[in-house]
Enzyme design. Structure first.
Site, PDB file in Angstrom:
ATOM      1  N   ASP A 168      -0.811  84.325 -58.785  1.00 30.15           N
ATOM      2  CA  ASP A 168      -1.747  83.210 -59.272  1.00 30.15           C
ATOM      3  C   ASP A 168      -2.933  83.211 -58.785  1.00 30.15           C
ATOM      4  O   ASP A 168      -3.845  82.473 -59.040  1.00 30.15           O
ATOM      5  CB  ASP A 168      -0.953  81.947 -58.614  1.00 30.15           C
ATOM      6  CG  ASP A 168      -1.022  82.040 -57.027  1.00 30.15           C
ATOM      7  OD1 ASP A 168      -0.503  83.025 -56.685  1.00 30.15           O
ATOM      8  OD2 ASP A 168      -1.217  80.731 -56.565  1.00 30.15           O
ATOM      9  N   HIS A 169      -3.460  84.569 -58.360  1.00 27.63           N
ATOM     10  CA  HIS A 169      -4.693  84.949 -57.949  1.00 27.63           C
ATOM     11  C   HIS A 169      -5.219  86.056 -58.974  1.00 27.63           C
ATOM     12  O   HIS A 169      -6.416  86.232 -58.930  1.00 27.63           O
ATOM     13  CB  HIS A 169      -4.946  85.167 -56.714  1.00 27.63           C
ATOM     14  CG  HIS A 169      -4.937  83.916 -55.693  1.00 27.63           C
ATOM     15  ND1 HIS A 169      -5.659  83.442 -55.234  1.00 27.63           N
ATOM     16  CD2 HIS A 169      -3.509  83.210 -55.426  1.00 27.63           C
ATOM     17  CE1 HIS A 169      -5.036  82.384 -54.434  1.00 27.63           C
ATOM     18  NE2 HIS A 169      -3.830  82.092 -54.690  1.00 27.63           N
ATOM     19  N   HIS A 198      -1.376  88.163 -54.729  1.00 25.70           N
ATOM     20  CA  HIS A 198      -0.361  87.212 -55.558  1.00 25.70           C
ATOM     21  C   HIS A 198      -0.703  86.864 -56.987  1.00 25.70           C
ATOM     22  O   HIS A 198      -2.019  86.786 -57.216  1.00 25.70           O
ATOM     23  CB  HIS A 198      -0.334  85.673 -54.728  1.00 25.70           C
ATOM     24  CG  HIS A 198       0.510  86.008 -53.417  1.00 25.70           C
ATOM     25  ND1 HIS A 198       0.422  85.154 -52.541  1.00 25.70           N
ATOM     26  CD2 HIS A 198       1.376  86.769 -53.136  1.00 25.70           C
ATOM     27  CE1 HIS A 198       1.265  85.644 -51.497  1.00 25.70           C
ATOM     28  NE2 HIS A 198       1.974  86.631 -51.869  1.00 25.70           N
ATOM     29  N   HIS A 218      -6.396  88.218 -52.627  1.00 27.20           N
ATOM     30  CA  HIS A 218      -5.102  88.914 -52.345  1.00 27.20           C
ATOM     31  C   HIS A 218      -4.458  89.060 -53.587  1.00 27.20           C
ATOM     32  O   HIS A 218      -4.647  88.654 -54.591  1.00 27.20           O
ATOM     33  CB  HIS A 218      -4.297  88.026 -51.178  1.00 27.20           C
ATOM     34  CG  HIS A 218      -4.046  86.597 -51.674  1.00 27.20           C
ATOM     35  ND1 HIS A 218      -4.836  85.443 -51.956  1.00 27.20           N
ATOM     36  CD2 HIS A 218      -2.716  85.974 -51.754  1.00 27.20           C
ATOM     37  CE1 HIS A 218      -4.177  84.510 -52.277  1.00 27.20           C
ATOM     38  NE2 HIS A 218      -2.821  84.773 -52.155  1.00 27.20           N
ATOM     39  N   ASP A 276      -5.709  81.959 -49.996  1.00 29.26           N
ATOM     40  CA  ASP A 276      -4.735  81.264 -49.411  1.00 29.26           C
ATOM     41  C   ASP A 276      -4.606  81.295 -47.838  1.00 29.26           C
ATOM     42  O   ASP A 276      -3.515  81.284 -47.464  1.00 29.26           O
ATOM     43  CB  ASP A 276      -3.348  81.449 -49.994  1.00 29.26           C
ATOM     44  CG  ASP A 276      -3.377  81.249 -51.405  1.00 29.26           C
ATOM     45  OD1 ASP A 276      -4.162  80.446 -51.994  1.00 29.26           O
ATOM     46  OD2 ASP A 276      -2.336  81.527 -52.303  1.00 29.26           O
ATOM     47  N   HIS A 324      -1.167  85.470 -44.531  1.00 30.63           N
ATOM     48  CA  HIS A 324      -0.422  85.183 -45.987  1.00 30.63           C
ATOM     49  C   HIS A 324       0.017  86.207 -46.542  1.00 30.63           C
ATOM     50  O   HIS A 324       1.226  86.074 -46.776  1.00 30.63           O
ATOM     51  CB  HIS A 324      -1.518  84.135 -46.543  1.00 30.63           C
ATOM     52  CG  HIS A 324      -1.038  83.829 -47.964  1.00 30.63           C
ATOM     53  ND1 HIS A 324      -0.094  82.824 -48.027  1.00 30.63           N
ATOM     54  CD2 HIS A 324      -1.382  84.242 -49.076  1.00 30.63           C
ATOM     55  CE1 HIS A 324       0.150  82.540 -49.329  1.00 30.63           C
ATOM     56  NE2 HIS A 324      -0.532  83.555 -50.005  1.00 30.63           N
ATOM     57  N   HIS A 334      -6.269  76.515 -53.513  1.00 31.41           N
ATOM     58  CA  HIS A 334      -5.472  75.616 -54.096  1.00 31.41           C
ATOM     59  C   HIS A 334      -6.209  74.316 -53.786  1.00 31.41           C
ATOM     60  O   HIS A 334      -6.826  74.028 -52.722  1.00 31.41           O
ATOM     61  CB  HIS A 334      -4.255  75.688 -53.540  1.00 31.41           C
ATOM     62  CG  HIS A 334      -3.300  76.877 -54.204  1.00 31.41           C
ATOM     63  ND1 HIS A 334      -2.428  76.925 -55.048  1.00 31.41           N
ATOM     64  CD2 HIS A 334      -3.503  78.058 -53.502  1.00 31.41           C
ATOM     65  CE1 HIS A 334      -2.166  78.041 -55.409  1.00 31.41           C
ATOM     66  NE2 HIS A 334      -2.372  78.794 -54.420  1.00 31.41           N
TER      67      HIS A 334
HETATM   68 FE   LIG Z   1      -1.023  83.290 -52.158  1.00 32.85          FE
END
Ligand SMILES: [Fe+2]
Length: 239
Positions: free
Chosen positions: A58-59, A56, A54, A131, A112, A169
């Site tokens: 942090d990905h 985001h 996805h 996530d 998400h 995570h």
């Molecule tokens: Fe995320």
């Protein structure tokens, strides 16, 4: 196919999947480039693709640098084409993405984010769930609805029970405390918590988990219906 777990940022995991015959590899959700580059250089890996579950940050944070350095192609969900910068290859729900080294089924699992996908490597029974499904938990609902998240988790529940789950995570211990609070007499959960603590004590990731373990222990997969699931998700947001 070998999976290497790479710790990134605070509590993110990126993953390298490697064809051991020729060292060709994909990286799943590179939060940042440096730990990936370090590993790739040390082990002489030929990085070919970035697979993003996805959009985001942090990905995808390492995407640009890895693309610049290795000329890798970025693979992501078609509807995220404006959200994942410099994306090269668009994939769709139920599509099989394949090349000479790798073959993954794309499972669209919104909730998400609206464009969240799972990469499921059916031959090796390995799923990268980003996530959406965490070990003993599930992602917060940011863009989608409770219905969508519940339906997405139900899709993942149907994977073979020995499917290995690699998520985005290291939230497992905190998640386990929530599961325990709302399902006090789950013996399988008690056993899993014991194993989780042991792994963390030895500075090891608690992943992979399996679909079977998650069905037995993850309260979000055990919710009987949408109403129960939604209540749990609200409680977890304030846990
Ligand atoms: Fe995320």
């Amino acid at each position: 196919m070998k999976v290497e777990i790479i710790k990134c940022l605070q509590d993110n995991y990126s993953y390298l999947i490697i064809n051991e015959k020729n060292q060709n590899a994909c990286v799943i959700d590179p939060s940042e480039a440096k730990p990936i580059i370090d590993f790739v250089e040390k082990k002489n890996i030929n990085l070919k693709f970035i697979l993003n579950t996805h959009h985001h940050y942090d990905h995808i944070g390492g995407n640009n640098e890895l693309k610049k350095k290795y000329g890798v192609k970025i693979v992501g969900f078609i509807n995220d084409k404006d959200k994942i910068p410099k994306i090269d290859i668009f994939v769709e729900n139920n599509q099989t993405w394949m090349n000479e080294d790798f073959q993954a089924k794309i499972i669209h699992i919104p909730g998400h984010t609206l464009g969240h996908i799972c990469f499921y490597f059916s031959k090796d029974k390995i799923a990268f769930t980003g996530d959406t499904l965490f070990s003993l938990g599930c992602g917060r609902i940011f863009e989608g609805t409770y219905e969508q998240m519940f339906a997405s988790l139900n899709k993942l529940k149907k994977l073979p029970i020995d499917t290995k789950i690699y998520c985005g995570h290291e939230y497992t211990l905190k998640n386990s405390m929530f599961c325990l609070q709302y399902e006090k007499n789950n013996k399988n959960l008690e056993k899993k918590i014991f194993e989780i603590k042991d792994k963390l004590k030895n500075n090891l990731p608690t992943l992979p988990s399996t679909i079977g373990e998650e069905l037995a222990c993850n309260i979000f997969l055990r919710a009987k219906n949408l109403e129960d699931f939604s209540k749990l998700r609200d409680l977890k947001d304030n846990f």
